[in-house]
Structure formats: structure tokens, C-alpha cells
Design an enzyme around this catalytic site. Structure first.
Site, mmCIF file in Angstrom:
data_model
loop_
_atom_site.group_PDB
_atom_site.id
_atom_site.type_symbol
_atom_site.label_atom_id
_atom_site.label_comp_id
_atom_site.label_asym_id
_atom_site.label_seq_id
_atom_site.Cartn_x
_atom_site.Cartn_y
_atom_site.Cartn_z
ATOM 1 N N LYS A 45 0.730 -1.141 -0.080
ATOM 2 C CA LYS A 45 0.080 -0.121 -0.199
ATOM 3 C C LYS A 45 0.864 1.420 -0.133
ATOM 4 O O LYS A 45 0.270 2.242 -0.076
ATOM 5 C CB LYS A 45 -1.046 0.005 1.166
ATOM 6 C CG LYS A 45 -1.872 -1.263 1.173
ATOM 7 C CD LYS A 45 -2.769 -1.313 -0.057
ATOM 8 C CE LYS A 45 -3.706 -0.361 -0.546
ATOM 9 N NZ LYS A 45 -4.844 -0.889 -1.269
HETATM 10 N N1 PMP Z 1 -3.312 -7.661 1.506
HETATM 11 C C1 PMP Z 1 -3.039 -6.495 2.604
HETATM 12 C C2 PMP Z 1 -2.381 -7.211 3.619
HETATM 13 C C3 PMP Z 1 -3.275 -5.543 2.430
HETATM 14 O O1 PMP Z 1 -3.254 -4.426 3.468
HETATM 15 C C4 PMP Z 1 -4.138 -5.104 1.149
HETATM 16 C C5 PMP Z 1 -4.676 -3.652 1.244
HETATM 17 N N2 PMP Z 1 -6.127 -3.503 1.831
HETATM 18 C C6 PMP Z 1 -4.476 -6.118 0.150
HETATM 19 C C7 PMP Z 1 -3.959 -7.275 0.608
HETATM 20 C C8 PMP Z 1 -5.354 -5.751 -0.974
HETATM 21 O O2 PMP Z 1 -4.912 -4.872 -1.680
HETATM 22 P P1 PMP Z 1 -5.661 -4.047 -2.687
HETATM 23 O O3 PMP Z 1 -6.212 -3.057 -1.915
HETATM 24 O O4 PMP Z 1 -4.761 -3.398 -3.565
HETATM 25 O O5 PMP Z 1 -6.576 -5.006 -3.540
#
Ligand code: PMP
Length: 458
Positions: A45
Site C-alpha cells: 500500500k
Molecule cells: N493484503 C493486505 C495485507 C492489504 O493491506 C491489502 C490492502 N487493503 C491487500 C492485501 C489488498 O490490496 P488492494 O487493496 O490493492 O486490493
């Protein structure tokens, strides 16, 4: 020689790929994991945070002295805290009470202010995390809500960085890209770039918790944080994030929690990659996909964050056992559970009369009261249990006239029964019966598999 940076912001992106040699043993297609926990803030992120802040500055939404606000499970908040503080802003993170305590502590350490809010209420509820941060944004002058779910600078970060990195690192040989889907930013941006670069040849696979509604589940709770789409049974309108472009995803692999969690534990033990539960889900999906591929294929899977934030959860044997994800040896509740009657649950918003009817078939006349959900194909999640109901209490209230069959059950609901994992020893279940509790709920894979009444245990 390692890099020398003038700013920590230069240490966002450019993460390495690691071949999963042990987990991928016996599979013809190589599987490479993109280690996003090596970003400066410890997660994928960071990329979205930097991209969103720069876009907000460019668009005049964020000005000197401004405040960055976001609803975040933690990692986006960390990214925004680092980027925001480096660029001179105040940062406020609204954090779900479902997230691990460690995540809120990290946010505070980076100088963000943390506001805790429940997610276990319908989206319309003013206490819901999204409504809380919306209100703060309206009240604080110069505040900007990053809104990672609908901010297109989120997927754009991955079109500009993650996608090109993977294409370059694999020399254009990548054929399958696997990632979990939270906001959808990672999979949408990276997937879009890889499809374009490969003229459509790359297959994009979403790793989704089995009960998440992205991949076709009913939206009931699961235990892999930060990915999937939850739907509270009382939520009226189901909105998917605009950061997610579903057409980029070829298909979903729907992964049960146990498979995700056990895979995360294998990643640290066997590959030396200490990652979080969403990494476990993604690698589990990548393994499923890779098993059907040949030596000319190449799978890349994203590991979004580090397992250090989950030492008290997925990487704790105790936690795994308490939620019914770990069962070792014979001295467990399994034998007792196998003799227990089928689980009967009462909707928490039922009437007294409806509850009496349901309790007719409940062994021991005792049942957990749970959030309403029309069908329960995945069983009742431990987190959906809001109380308990007993035949005796209802019968007494009806007999003395304090309740009528048409009354709401509410006032007669007892406290939720204690939960124990199926892998715990019977002694721990007996200990949970202190204070005269009438029984315990036994969990298998985070879901209520049965009710053991006091008489059975003692
Ligand atoms: N895994 C973790 C540990 C995350 O913090 C996030 C973001 N919320 C994600 C997966 C998913 O990523 P995205 O928001 O880009 O779909």
C-alpha cells in the site's frame, strides 16, 4: 551495492521476486513471489499512498497545512502516514476494530492519529468506519479523504510501477499474475499493465476468501484480513470499489481460510518469507493455478505485507487452535464434537415465538443467536454470534406473561456462549464454563461446528 536514498519515499517500489522452490516443488511452472513487505512502510500500500498523495497535490485537493484522512485496515494508513508526514501533512487514520492491535500502534508510531470504528455494523450506520471518516473530512478545514476504494490513483500506482517491474523482472515471460483483492488496486493496475504489455496473454487471477462476495460467496465473515468483500446482512446497497475493474480479472480462486492461513505459515517456515494471511491466500491460489501449468508458464504472486503484524494471529499456534484452524494430537474436543447433535441457530432479530419453534430441535434446548443471513452455505462464523437463547428462559418468560410470542427476542437474549477451538483439550472447554455458562461453542475453521452443553463436558 545497495542504494543510497535522499528520501524514504524513494524506497517505495522496486521490490524483488523470490522463487518459491519448496512450496512449488513438483510443479512444472516456476512461481515467483513479489515481496511487497520490503517497501519502506512494509506493504504494497506504500505504492498506492504515494500515488494518491501526489495526485491530490497535483489536482489541488491537498494544500500546505492540509490533513490526510483515510479509512484503512492499517497498511494504507501506514503508507499515508509516511508519505503524508514527509510532505508536511497531518494524518488521521480510521481503523477497523477487526484489525490487529499492532497495526494501530504502528500508525501512531509514524505520527498518525488513530480513530477506531466498528465494521460489524451495516454500511448505513453512522458508527460505520466509512461514515466516521466522511464526517471528520467535512468537519476539519483543509481535510482530504484519500478514499483508496474509489481513488483511481490507487490502481494507477500499479500501472506505473508494479506492472512494469514484474514485466521487466521476468523478461516478459510472466504468463499468470495472482493477487488478493481488497480495494482491487493491486490486481486492477498490475493486471491491466501486464495484459497490455503481453497483448492479452497474461492471465489474471484473484485470490478470494471463500465466503467473500467478489468470487461468488455470500459475503459472510472470514479470517484473512484486508482482502475480500464483506456484506453485512442488514446492508441495503452492495457497492464494489471503483478501484476494482472486474474485467481485468479472468477468474477467482476461492480459498478457504484454513488453506490461506496454513499456507502463510508454510511460507515463513519453508521459504523464509514471513508474510501476512493475505499472502497465504494469494500463494494458495498461485499453487492451485500453477499445478495446471507447464514449464513454459511463469506465475507471479503478490505478498502484500509482513507476518510481523500478525505474530499474535496466524503465526501464533494458540490463536490458530482457539479459532479451530489447528488440530494436533488426540486429546482434543474432536471426539466430543463428533457425538454432539447438529447445530441449531436462532436469528437474533427473530420473535420469541419463532425462537421457541427453532429451539424444539436444539439439543439441550440451547442455541447461539446469530446475525440474520438468509442462507448459510459456509456455516455460522464465530464473529456472527451475538448472544444465546435457552428454552428455559423463553418458557419462563412466556409462562409469567413478561413476554408474548410476537415480541422481539432482544431482551431475552443471553450473552454469547464462550468459544473454543476443536483442537483445544476438553479441560480448556471446561474452564470456559466458569460463571455457570450453560455450554460452549466449538469452532472448526472459525465457524461454529457444534454446541457442547455443560452436562456433556462435566
Ligand atoms: N493484503 C493486505 C495485507 C492489504 O493491506 C491489502 C490492502 N487493503 C491487500 C492485501 C489488498 O490490496 P488492494 O487493496 O490493492 O486490493
Amino acid at each position: 551495492m545497495a542504494a543510497v536514498h535522499e528520501s524514504v519515499l524513494d524506497a517505495i517500489g522496486g521490490t524483488p521476486l523470490f522463487r518459491l522452490t519448496r512450496l512449488g516443488a513438483g510443479i512444472a511452472a516456476p512461481i515467483y513471489a513479489k515481496a511487497e513487505f520490503l517497501n519502506i512502510g512494509g506493504s504494497v500500500k506504500d505504492r498506492a499512498a504515494l500515488s494518491m498523495v501526489l495526485a491530490a497535490e497535483r489536482d489541488g485537493l491537498l494544500k500546505p497545512g492540509g490533513t490526510i484522512i483515510e479509512a484503512t485496515s492499517g497498511n494504507t494508513g501506514i503508507g499515508l502516514a509516511i508519505v503524508g508526514r514527509q510532505r508536511g501533512y497531518r494524518v488521521i487514520a480510521g481503523v477497523s476494530d477487526k484489525s490487529s492491535a499492532e497495526k494501530a500502534d504502528i500508525l501512531r508510531a509514524y505520527g498518525a492519529e488513530v480513530v477506531l470504528a466498528p465494521t460489524a455494523v451495516p454500511a448505513e450506520d453512522p458508527r460505520h468506519l466509512f461514515n466516521v471518516v466522511q464526517r471528520l473530512t467535512e468537519e476539519i478545514p483543509g481535510a482530504w479523504l484519500a478514499n483508496q476504494y474509489d481513488n483511481l490513483a490507487n490502481p494507477d500506482a500499479h500501472v506505473r510501477s508494479t506492472g512494469p517491474e514484474i514485466w521487466e523482472q521476468t523478461g516478459g515471460r510472466v504468463t499468470h499474475f495472482v493477487a488478493g483483492v481488497g480495494t482491487g488496486g493491486t490486481i486492477t493496475g498490475t493486471g491491466r499493465y501486464l495484459k497490455e504489455a503481453s497483448a492479452g496473454a497474461v492471465t489474471v487471477v484473484g485470490a478470494d476468501p471463500e465466503s467473500s462476495s467478489y468470487g461468488g460467496g455470500d459475503g459472510s465473515p472470514w479470517f484473512v484480513e484486508s482482502i475480500g468483500h464483506y456484506l453485512h446482512p442488514d446492508t441495503v446497497e452492495d457497492r464494489w470499489p471503483q478501484a476494482l475493474s472486474s474485467e481485468v480479472i479472468d477468474f477467482y480462486e476461492r480459498i478457504p481460510d484454513r488453506e490461506s492461513l496454513l499456507t502463510a505459515r508454510r511460507l515463513s517456515r519453508e521459504e523464509g518469507l514471513l508474510a501476512g494471511p493475505s499472502s497465504g491466500a494469494a500463494v494458495a491460489a498461485a499453487l492451485r493455478v500453477a499445478r495446471g501449468l507447464g514449464p513454459d508458464d511463469l506465475v507471479v504472486v503478490v505478498l502484500p505485507d509482513s507476518g510481523r503484524s500478525y505474530l499474535s494471529k496466524v503465526h501464533s499456534d494458540t490463536w490458530m487452535r482457539e479459532w479451530g484452524f489447528l488440530e494436533e494430537g488426540d486429546a482434543t474436543l474432536r471426539a466430543l464434537l463428533d457425538t454432539a447433535g447438529p447445530l441449531v441457530a436462532v436469528d437474533a432479530d427473530a420473535t420469541v415465538g419463532e425462537a421457541v419453534e427453532v429451539l424444539r430441535t436444539a439439543p439441550g434446548g440451547l442455541a447461539p443467536a446469530v446475525l440474520k443471513r438468509a442462507a448459510r452455505p459456509y456455516g455460522v462464523s464465530a464473529t456472527e454470534v451475538v448472544g444465546s437463547v435457552s428454552r428455559e428462559v423463553l418458557a419462563a418468560a412466556l409462562a409469567d406473561g413478561s413476554a408474548k410470542p410476537g415480541d422481539p427476542l432482544g431482551a431475552l437474549l443471553g450473552t454469547a456462549l464462550p468459544t473454543v477451538g476443536v483442537g483445544q483439550p476438553p479441560a480448556e472447554a471446561r474452564a470456559a464454563l466458569a460463571d455457570g455458562r450453560p455450554g460452549v461453542l466449538v469452532l472448526v475453521d472459525g465457524r461454529v461446528a457444534g454446541l457442547l452443553a455443560r452436562e456433556v463436558l462435566l
